[in-house]
Design a protein around this motif. Structure first.
Motif, PDB file in Angstrom:
ATOM      1  N   TYR A  74       1.922  11.744  31.622  1.00  0.00           N
ATOM      2  CA  TYR A  74       2.946  11.770  30.574  1.00  0.00           C
ATOM      3  C   TYR A  74       3.068  10.462  29.817  1.00  0.00           C
ATOM      4  N   LEU A  77       3.230  10.677  26.009  1.00  0.00           N
ATOM      5  CA  LEU A  77       4.338  11.429  25.405  1.00  0.00           C
ATOM      6  C   LEU A  77       5.579  10.573  25.156  1.00  0.00           C
ATOM      7  N   ARG A  89      14.613  21.587  30.334  1.00  0.00           N
ATOM      8  CA  ARG A  89      13.948  22.728  29.694  1.00  0.00           C
ATOM      9  C   ARG A  89      13.978  23.955  30.611  1.00  0.00           C
ATOM     10  N   LYS A 145       3.168  20.330  27.270  1.00  0.00           N
ATOM     11  CA  LYS A 145       2.175  20.163  26.191  1.00  0.00           C
ATOM     12  C   LYS A 145       2.480  18.912  25.356  1.00  0.00           C
ATOM     13  N   ASP A 146       1.520  18.547  24.537  1.00  0.00           N
ATOM     14  CA  ASP A 146       1.664  17.361  23.696  1.00  0.00           C
ATOM     15  C   ASP A 146       2.808  17.482  22.700  1.00  0.00           C
ATOM     16  N   ASP A 147       3.151  18.720  22.295  1.00  0.00           N
ATOM     17  CA  ASP A 147       4.267  18.916  21.371  1.00  0.00           C
ATOM     18  C   ASP A 147       5.603  19.016  22.118  1.00  0.00           C
ATOM     19  N   LEU A 148       5.594  18.679  23.435  1.00  0.00           N
ATOM     20  CA  LEU A 148       6.746  18.704  24.338  1.00  0.00           C
ATOM     21  C   LEU A 148       7.244  20.107  24.666  1.00  0.00           C
ATOM     22  N   GLY A 149       6.476  21.114  24.317  1.00  0.00           N
ATOM     23  CA  GLY A 149       6.772  22.468  24.760  1.00  0.00           C
ATOM     24  C   GLY A 149       6.327  22.617  26.212  1.00  0.00           C
TER      25      GLY A 149
END
Length: 165
Positions: A74, A77, A89, A145-149
């Motif tokens: 991480y 990120l 989340r 994921k890289d888009d923080l999803g």
């Protein structure tokens, strides 16, 4: 006569000094035994504190916060607290009405909601769920994921046979 007064004063002063010496020795002995007892208590508390510290370290062994190898995943990120982000989340999957979609059971008393979360590493989560009376646990695989999803996949689950009393 003056000689007798000095003798009596000297004898009286000697008796007072003798009394003070014996009572002082007794008080010193009592204080010394109290100090020894307190030292024993302090040693016992230090041992207990060390035992508790080791138990905490042992409990923290499986946690993302203490796993530098998993935290490397991480670094790019720029998350200040990846465990808290992931747990938040996961808690967002609790529906306002109805069971949590990750819980493969229907609530018996109320809706099943995820309550407690332990992020083990960069791949797995342990979660506790309950409907207020019945409870169970989930082993969840996740991918940040890289888009923080985040994608969550339930690997295994269990529902305890008895309710919380």
């Amino acid at each position: 006569m003056q000689k007798n007064i000095y003798r009596y004063l000297f004898l009286f002063a000697a008796l007072i000094a003798l009394y003070l010496a014996f009572s002082g020795n007794r008080k010193v002995a009592e204080a010394s035994s109290e100090i020894q007892a307190l030292r024993g208590q302090v040693e016992a508390l230090e041992d207990s504190l060390e035992t508790s510290r080791l138990e905490v370290l042992d409990m923290q062994y499986f946690s993302l916060e203490n796993n530098d190898d998993a935290l490397v995943y991480y670094d790019h990120l720029q998350l200040e607290n990846p465990s808290r982000y992931i747990a938040d989340r996961l808690l967002e999957t609790n529906e306002p009405r109805g069971d949590n979609p990750l819980v493969p059971y229907e609530g018996m008393e109320n809706d099943f909601k995820i309550n407690k979360i332990k992020v083990l590493n960069h791949r797995w989560i342990l979660a506790d769920f309950s409907d207020g009376k019945y409870w169970g646990e989930l082993l969840i695989e996740y991918e940040l994921k890289d888009d923080l999803g985040i994608d969550f996949t339930v690997l295994d689950h269990l529902l305890y046979a008895r309710s919380h009393q």
